[in-house]
Enzyme design. Structure first.
Site, PDB file in Angstrom:
ATOM      1  N   HIS A 178       0.803  -1.014  -0.350  1.00  0.00           N
ATOM      2  CA  HIS A 178       0.528  -0.212  -0.198  1.00  0.00           C
ATOM      3  C   HIS A 178       1.095   0.806  -0.172  1.00  0.00           C
ATOM      4  O   HIS A 178       1.858   0.978   0.924  1.00  0.00           O
ATOM      5  CB  HIS A 178      -1.073  -0.084   1.530  1.00  0.00           C
ATOM      6  CG  HIS A 178      -2.388  -0.762   0.895  1.00  0.00           C
ATOM      7  ND1 HIS A 178      -2.623  -1.243   2.649  1.00  0.00           N
ATOM      8  CD2 HIS A 178      -3.039  -0.677   0.146  1.00  0.00           C
ATOM      9  CE1 HIS A 178      -3.608  -1.964   2.431  1.00  0.00           C
ATOM     10  NE2 HIS A 178      -4.189  -1.910   0.871  1.00  0.00           N
ATOM     11  N   CYS A 274      -1.804   2.834   9.216  1.00  0.00           N
ATOM     12  CA  CYS A 274      -3.044   1.606   8.343  1.00  0.00           C
ATOM     13  C   CYS A 274      -3.916   2.245   9.616  1.00  0.00           C
ATOM     14  O   CYS A 274      -5.131   1.675   9.270  1.00  0.00           O
ATOM     15  CB  CYS A 274      -1.897   1.194   8.313  1.00  0.00           C
ATOM     16  SG  CYS A 274      -0.818   0.124   7.695  1.00  0.00           S
TER      17      CYS A 274
HETATM   18  N1  ARG Z   1      -3.684  -6.895   6.594  1.00  0.00           N
HETATM   19  C1  ARG Z   1      -4.318  -6.084   6.136  1.00  0.00           C
HETATM   20  C2  ARG Z   1      -4.407  -5.689   4.385  1.00  0.00           C
HETATM   21  O1  ARG Z   1      -2.978  -6.923   3.942  1.00  0.00           O
HETATM   22  C3  ARG Z   1      -3.226  -4.908   6.544  1.00  0.00           C
HETATM   23  C4  ARG Z   1      -3.824  -3.358   5.954  1.00  0.00           C
HETATM   24  C5  ARG Z   1      -2.838  -2.352   6.394  1.00  0.00           C
HETATM   25  N2  ARG Z   1      -3.088  -1.045   5.932  1.00  0.00           N
HETATM   26  C6  ARG Z   1      -3.130  -0.175   5.160  1.00  0.00           C
HETATM   27  N3  ARG Z   1      -3.053   0.969   4.739  1.00  0.00           N
HETATM   28  N4  ARG Z   1      -1.314  -0.141   4.966  1.00  0.00           N
HETATM   29  O2  ARG Z   1      -4.848  -5.861   3.647  1.00  0.00           O
END
Ligand code: ARG
Length: 285
Positions: A178, A274
């Site tokens: 992300h 996050c």
């Molecule tokens: N386990 C989640 C996923 O893989 C973690 C999300 C983390 N969120 C972020 N905004 N980076 O989607």
């Protein structure tokens, strides 16, 4: 009856959404951080770390809490609920079915709180403020990550539905899946980022738009400790961990660095940023 939030323009204290980790666990593997951590978290540790983050954020912002839902362990990462801009809320369309159940809860919460729900075209993956970050120096400029979760096609769709400039950045390292794991716009146009997470064209885009004196490139050591996954509230930067070198560079740029240990959430591939979503993203500010 819908509860309407007071218009963002009347507020000076930032407003941040958080979602308690009541049902958080590593229940599946959809990013490299989760690999090897199945059922390896405890609610005692995640609860304690989340409370510490909430207390810290609350000293610099108003925190609004969204109820979590059973069976949706990643819902605590509410940056992925969608993208807020003024009174508009663009809901996420998650790439992996393990997270798609969050969409209905988020849509209902934002509609209930008076936001206008603006849908992207059907079939375009988009993971909200995990992949879309407003510049803090230039108004109406949105940085958008794609390549792992969100589709590149989300960029023109966001530009036309929100009437903003969208700068797409291609992510190439699966650990930084992300945009908010490797890039963080800070006040006054400073930008924290991990260069190796981007392809060459995207790095050139960053360098074209962010002057050298405002680029805060982090090394791999800081990047894997989620230093770029920071919550910036005015001159305050809240993050999991920063090396002495990064801390002094941030302080030299006028920021106060606050560390909050979030290793229990890193097992799922997330950290401070996050776990939050800015609700008062000002239109045109
Ligand atoms: N386990 C989640 C996923 O893989 C973690 C999300 C983390 N969120 C972020 N905004 N980076 O989607």
């Amino acid at each position: 009856m819908a509860e309407t939030m007071s218009p963002a323009t009347e507020r000076t204290v930032p407003r941040i959404l958080m979602c308690a980790p009541t049902f958080f666990e590593v229940d599946y593997v959809i990013n490299p951080w989760m690999d090897g951590h199945l059922h390896d978290t405890t609610s005692e540790r995640s609860g304690r770390q989340w409370d510490a983050l909430k207390d810290t954020v609350s000293r610099h912002a108003d925190v609004v809490v969204q109820p979590p839902a059973k069976g949706l362990p990643d819902m605590t990462f509410c940056a992925n609920a969608g993208l807020v801009y003024g009174n508009s809320f663009v809901p996420s369309r998650f790439r992996y079915e393990q997270r798609q159940g969050e969409e209905a809860h988020d849509r209902a919460w934002f509609a209930h709180h008076g936001f206008d729900v603006v849908d992207l075209p059907e079939g375009v993956f988009f993971e909200g403020a995990g992949d879309a970050l407003f510049d803090r120096g230039v108004s109406r400029r949105l940085w958008m990550g794609h390549g792992h979760r969100s589709d590149a096609e989300a960029a023109p769709a966001l530009a036309s539905s929100l009437d903003v400039e969208v700068l797409p950045l291609k992510l190439v390292d699966p650990r930084f899946y992300h945009l908010d794991t490797c890039f963080c716009p800070l006040s006054d146009g400073y930008t924290l980022y991990f260069p190796a997470a981007f392809d060459a064209d995207s790095l050139a885009t960053i360098e074209r738009h962010v002057p050298p004196g405002q680029r805060l490139a982090v090394d791999e050591h800081d990047a894997v400790l989620f230093a770029c996954n920071a919550v910036n509230l005015g001159r305050v930067v809240i993050l999991n961990r920063a090396s002495a070198d990064l801390r002094s560079r941030l302080e030299g740029a006028g920021f106060m660095v606050i560390e909050v240990a979030l290793d229990e959430f890193m097992k799922a591939g997330g950290s401070a940023k996050c776990l939050t979503l800015r609700l008062d993203e000002l239109e045109g500010a």
